[in-house]
Design an enzyme around this catalytic site. Sequence first.
Site, short mmCIF file in Angstrom:
data_model
loop_
_atom_site.label_atom_id
_atom_site.label_comp_id
_atom_site.label_asym_id
_atom_site.label_seq_id
_atom_site.Cartn_x
_atom_site.Cartn_y
_atom_site.Cartn_z
N ASP A 14 0.82 -1.23 0.00
CA ASP A 14 0.00 0.00 0.00
C ASP A 14 0.85 1.27 0.00
O ASP A 14 0.40 2.31 0.48
CB ASP A 14 -0.95 0.03 1.22
CG ASP A 14 -1.76 -1.24 1.35
OD1 ASP A 14 -2.38 -1.64 0.36
OD2 ASP A 14 -1.77 -1.82 2.45
N LYS A 17 2.49 2.25 -5.11
CA LYS A 17 3.22 1.78 -6.29
C LYS A 17 2.46 2.03 -7.59
O LYS A 17 3.05 2.35 -8.62
CB LYS A 17 3.52 0.28 -6.14
CG LYS A 17 4.43 -0.06 -4.97
CD LYS A 17 4.67 -1.55 -4.87
CE LYS A 17 3.45 -2.33 -4.45
NZ LYS A 17 2.96 -2.01 -3.10
N ASN A 39 -5.10 -10.11 -4.91
CA ASN A 39 -5.23 -9.65 -3.53
C ASN A 39 -4.64 -8.27 -3.31
O ASN A 39 -4.80 -7.68 -2.25
CB ASN A 39 -4.56 -10.65 -2.58
CG ASN A 39 -3.11 -10.91 -2.92
OD1 ASN A 39 -2.70 -10.77 -4.07
ND2 ASN A 39 -2.32 -11.31 -1.95
N ALA A 40 -3.93 -7.74 -4.31
CA ALA A 40 -3.29 -6.43 -4.17
C ALA A 40 -3.94 -5.45 -5.13
O ALA A 40 -3.99 -5.71 -6.34
CB ALA A 40 -1.80 -6.54 -4.45
N GLY A 41 -4.43 -4.34 -4.62
CA GLY A 41 -5.04 -3.34 -5.48
C GLY A 41 -4.13 -2.16 -5.69
O GLY A 41 -3.61 -1.58 -4.74
N HIS A 42 -3.88 -1.81 -6.95
CA HIS A 42 -3.08 -0.63 -7.28
C HIS A 42 -4.03 0.47 -7.73
O HIS A 42 -4.71 0.34 -8.74
CB HIS A 42 -2.05 -0.97 -8.35
CG HIS A 42 -0.93 -1.81 -7.83
ND1 HIS A 42 0.14 -2.21 -8.59
CD2 HIS A 42 -0.71 -2.33 -6.59
CE1 HIS A 42 0.97 -2.93 -7.84
NE2 HIS A 42 0.46 -3.02 -6.64
N THR A 240 2.38 -12.65 2.99
CA THR A 240 1.67 -13.21 1.85
C THR A 240 2.34 -14.52 1.45
O THR A 240 3.30 -14.95 2.10
CB THR A 240 1.63 -12.20 0.68
OG1 THR A 240 0.69 -12.65 -0.30
CG2 THR A 240 3.00 -12.01 0.04
N ALA A 300 -7.39 -1.00 -0.87
CA ALA A 300 -8.00 -0.81 -2.19
C ALA A 300 -8.85 -2.01 -2.59
O ALA A 300 -9.83 -1.86 -3.33
CB ALA A 300 -6.91 -0.58 -3.24
N ASP A 334 2.32 14.76 1.83
CA ASP A 334 1.31 15.76 2.20
C ASP A 334 0.44 15.34 3.37
O ASP A 334 -0.16 16.19 4.04
CB ASP A 334 0.42 16.07 0.99
CG ASP A 334 -0.15 14.82 0.35
OD1 ASP A 334 0.64 13.93 -0.03
OD2 ASP A 334 -1.38 14.71 0.24
N SER A 415 6.09 11.85 -4.07
CA SER A 415 4.69 12.00 -4.46
C SER A 415 4.00 12.90 -3.45
O SER A 415 4.06 12.65 -2.25
CB SER A 415 4.00 10.63 -4.51
OG SER A 415 2.62 10.78 -4.77
#
Length: 431
Positions: A14, A17, A39-42, A240, A300, A334, A415
Amino acid sequence: MGKNVVVLGTQWGDEGKGKIVDLLTQDAQVVVRYQGGHNAGHTLKINGVKTVLRLIPSGMLRPNVTCYIANGVVLSPQALLSEIKELEGNGVNVRERLRISLACPLILPYHIALDKARETHMGKSAIGTTGRGIGPAYEDKVARRALRVGDLFHRDRFANKLTELLDYHNFVLTQYFKQPAVDLESLLDESLQWVEELRPMVCDVSACLHEHRKQGENILFEGAQGVYLDIDHGTYPYVTSSNTCVGSVINGAGFGPRYIDYVLGITKAYTTRVGGGPFPTELLDDVGKRIAERGQEFGAVTGRPRRCGWFDAVLLKRSIELNSISGLCVTKLDVLDGLEVLRIAVAYKDRDGNILSRPPLAADDFNDLLPVYEELPGWQESTADVTLMSDLPANARAYLKRIEEILGIPIDMLSTGPERDSTITLRGPFL
């Protein structure tokens, strides 16, 4: 001559990426997913439109990029086809630019049933998986009994293997977990649809990647999760089921180590984690809640709230060593705007007062450790959407400089917001 760049998470996933991969694809012709599953949300935010990709590489939103799902990925045909249709509904031409390895192990309904049954059975001791069958699918792979994408195109072979495999898994589901069995005939019928939809997209991904390399094209390898979820190097057993470190590119995409030119480590300006497991710098106070709210820290894929804490340089140092990281990208700077004081964990202290400069290798060994913090002043000015280092508040620049000094590695990118343009690039990985 093209460059081959790996982007991976240095914490517990998280880290942001997806946005960075999407940004870097302006210089890449090829993007590759090489481990993990859906299983991983980008999460990508482009012109105000939010897109969550789970299996398909983030380069798909660039019209001239070819995307590959390599053999290290465990693939759910149901999840993939659903994601393809969702993107196609938004006008993205997926099928002409997506290629899938014939060697990807399949995630099938019994893997999902097993995953959920185990988590329920473990109760409070549950790992906190996403319940999408990732672990059981990797178990089948390691046990040398997995069905792979290539098996789908040989009907008799697929049916025979599936019958034998389902007998085994249904026995565990019904006799041990007291759950319903998965039906063989309905699964065979559904697989017929997968064959026709997947056939135009399958290939030998490793061979294709080497052709791109020989043609001098830039290749970007997109990691999922983060270093401390790695099955070998993470906070075991709260990890994982795949290798999330850079070595997974070699095995998971069939790409030799000497061809890798640059490894970009993504890290938040603080730390987060989803699910159970150790978290030395976790904040359970109002500061932690504030970071979670400002950072919109929810998974996500699952929507689960993320645990939040201070930046942990002890973990980052080891991530850098394990992955030969060339430079860092710090995300979500930020989110720290407005805090009076910031803390960086520079060591751990055990119950006897001993100072540890490296993290332990097992989750249980974190139990009695406390972080040793270095304090820095915060800043009240906004860093949101800043695109020049010189425009950042002085204390923000000091915070970043101190991170570089502690870690001994440059911050090459920053970022400052979810949009592509909310980025400071000091050294581009493809330059």
